[in-house]
Design an enzyme around this catalytic site. Structure first.
Site, PDB file in Angstrom:
ATOM      1  N   THR A  12       0.809  -1.219   0.000  1.00 60.47           N
ATOM      2  CA  THR A  12       0.000   0.000   0.000  1.00 60.47           C
ATOM      3  C   THR A  12       0.840   1.266   0.000  1.00 60.47           C
ATOM      4  OG1 THR A  12      -1.786  -1.148   1.161  1.00 60.47           O
ATOM      5  CG2 THR A  12      -1.778   1.250   1.299  1.00 60.47           C
ATOM      6  N   ASP A  55       1.410  -7.271  -4.635  1.00 65.24           N
ATOM      7  CA  ASP A  55       0.629  -7.426  -3.426  1.00 65.24           C
ATOM      8  C   ASP A  55       1.296  -8.489  -2.564  1.00 65.24           C
ATOM      9  OD1 ASP A  55      -1.531  -8.509  -1.636  1.00 65.24           O
ATOM     10  OD2 ASP A  55      -2.738  -7.029  -2.710  1.00 65.24           O
ATOM     11  N   SER A  56       1.392  -8.241  -1.273  1.00 67.45           N
ATOM     12  CA  SER A  56       2.111  -9.198  -0.423  1.00 67.45           C
ATOM     13  C   SER A  56       1.401 -10.537  -0.309  1.00 67.45           C
ATOM     14  CB  SER A  56       2.362  -8.614   0.965  1.00 67.45           C
ATOM     15  OG  SER A  56       1.170  -8.532   1.723  1.00 67.45           O
ATOM     16  N   THR A  87       1.294  -5.395   4.080  1.00 71.41           N
ATOM     17  CA  THR A  87       1.074  -5.834   5.462  1.00 71.41           C
ATOM     18  C   THR A  87       0.557  -7.259   5.588  1.00 71.41           C
ATOM     19  OG1 THR A  87      -1.184  -4.929   5.488  1.00 71.41           O
ATOM     20  CG2 THR A  87       0.610  -3.482   6.220  1.00 71.41           C
ATOM     21  N   GLN A 264      -4.321 -21.235  18.729  1.00 71.77           N
ATOM     22  CA  GLN A 264      -5.149 -20.196  18.116  1.00 71.77           C
ATOM     23  C   GLN A 264      -5.116 -18.904  18.929  1.00 71.77           C
ATOM     24  OE1 GLN A 264      -9.133 -21.603  17.235  1.00 71.77           O
ATOM     25  NE2 GLN A 264      -8.388 -23.551  16.424  1.00 71.77           N
TER      26      GLN A 264
END
Length: 335
Positions: A12, A55-56, A87, A264
């Site tokens: 971005t 784009d990552s 990100t 998690q």
């Protein structure tokens, strides 16, 4: 001034208001940065390279290995490195580079933004200034500079898709707190490098990853899988009374597939000795991921597999601190 190499990989930060990427010719991109943030030219002698622009979400293992190789190849020419990165997968790239470059001896600072640099209201400007500042400080760490913190790469995870404070280090204090001044943690840059030799040749991500939920059916891993990573409940619990889970674990054991269990929950990590379910998982030859984030666990597992390692090599890797990743019983005091 310090010589800093800025590697732009996309994301971005470099987008124009139209959503299109800025000009990618290195000289032109440097001009674009200095037009938007002229103080960068007062902070360091900047050089810019654009190894790729994407784009990552599209980052591949080869891209990460190429970044590590480029930084090593130019380490004598620069005092520090800044990587502009999207990100979405920044925490994974930071984890891989944290292991691959643990012995570099120079700062490698990953940064990006939630809004493009060209926007009036953006976090890109401050993130970029802070990242270059940190890269000039000779602290030998690989970390993510975002918002008001610099966090160690092998302990980082993405927290938010819209907040400017986008990353966290759930089980390790930040390397630095960034405000009117940059306050470095006294232990920043101090960790023992224990990454085994020969782990820089590949990232094997033929890893079957599982995030279970109640009532989920357990199917055996695909024939191509070389390991299994389970993001279990709580301290590492799974429904061990299920016959299909038992068959799943026996199948992995028969195939000699390493099975690593993380949590998690972002805070606290796995302790397979804490509850009966965890003890049963451990008895089925599963390996505790301890306090590893999901990204650090994936990176460490991929590096061991890439070097041809199997169950015993993976087991040893997860009971050894390679590059300052948080480990059970090795608390790091708050600053």
């Amino acid at each position: 001034m310090r010589a800093i190499l800025l590697l732009h990989t996309g994301g971005t930060l470099g987008m124009m208001p139209s959503g299109e990427p800025a000009s990618l010719a290195p000289g032109r991109f440097l001009d674009h940065l200095l037009e938007q943030v002229p103080e960068l030219g007062q902070m360091a002698s900047l050089s810019v390279e654009v190894p790729f622009n994407q784009d990552s979400a599209c980052v591949e293992p080869g891209d990460i290995l190429a970044l590590a190789a480029r930084i090593r190849a130019t380490a004598r020419d620069f005092d520090g490195f800044v990587i502009i990165h999207g990100t979405d997968t920044m925490a994974f790239t930071a984890s891989c580079l944290g292991f691959l470059l643990a012995d570099l001896g120079k700062p490698v600072v990953l940064t990006g933004s939630q809004r493009p640099l060209a926007f009036v209201r953006s976090d890109a400007r401050s993130n970029l200034v802070n990242a270059v500042d940190l890269a000039c400080r000779a602290v030998p760490e690989v970390g993510i500079c975002f918002g008001t913190h610099w966090v160690r790469g092998v302990a980082a995870d993405k927290l938010s898709v819209h907040q400017f404070e986008a990353f966290q280090s759930p089980n390790l204090p930040p390397l630095a707190e960034i405000g009117a001044e940059i306050r470095l943690h006294p232990d920043a840059g101090r960790f023992e490098h224990r990454v085994p030799a020969g782990l820089d040749g590949g990232l094997d991500l033929d890893i079957h990853t599982v995030t279970p939920h109640p009532g989920m059916a357990w199917s055996v891993p695909p024939s191509t899988a070389r390991a299994v990573l389970i993001q279990a409940f709580g301290a590492g619990n799974l429904p061990m009374g299920r016959a299909d889970l038992g068959a799943f674990l026996r199948h992995c054991e028969d195939r000699k597939l390493p099975v690593v269990v993380t949590s998690q929950c972002p805070y606290g990590g796995v302790d397979l000795s804490a509850y009966e379910m965890g003890r049963k998982i451990e008895a089925a030859s599963a390996i505790s991921g301890g306090l590893h984030t999901r990204w650090a666990a994936l990176a460490k597992l991929a590096l061991v597999l890439g070097a041809g390692g199997g169950v015993e090599e993976v087991r040893e890797a997860f009971r050894t601190q390679w590059a300052g990743e948080p480990m059970p019983g090795e608390a790091w005091p708050q600053a």
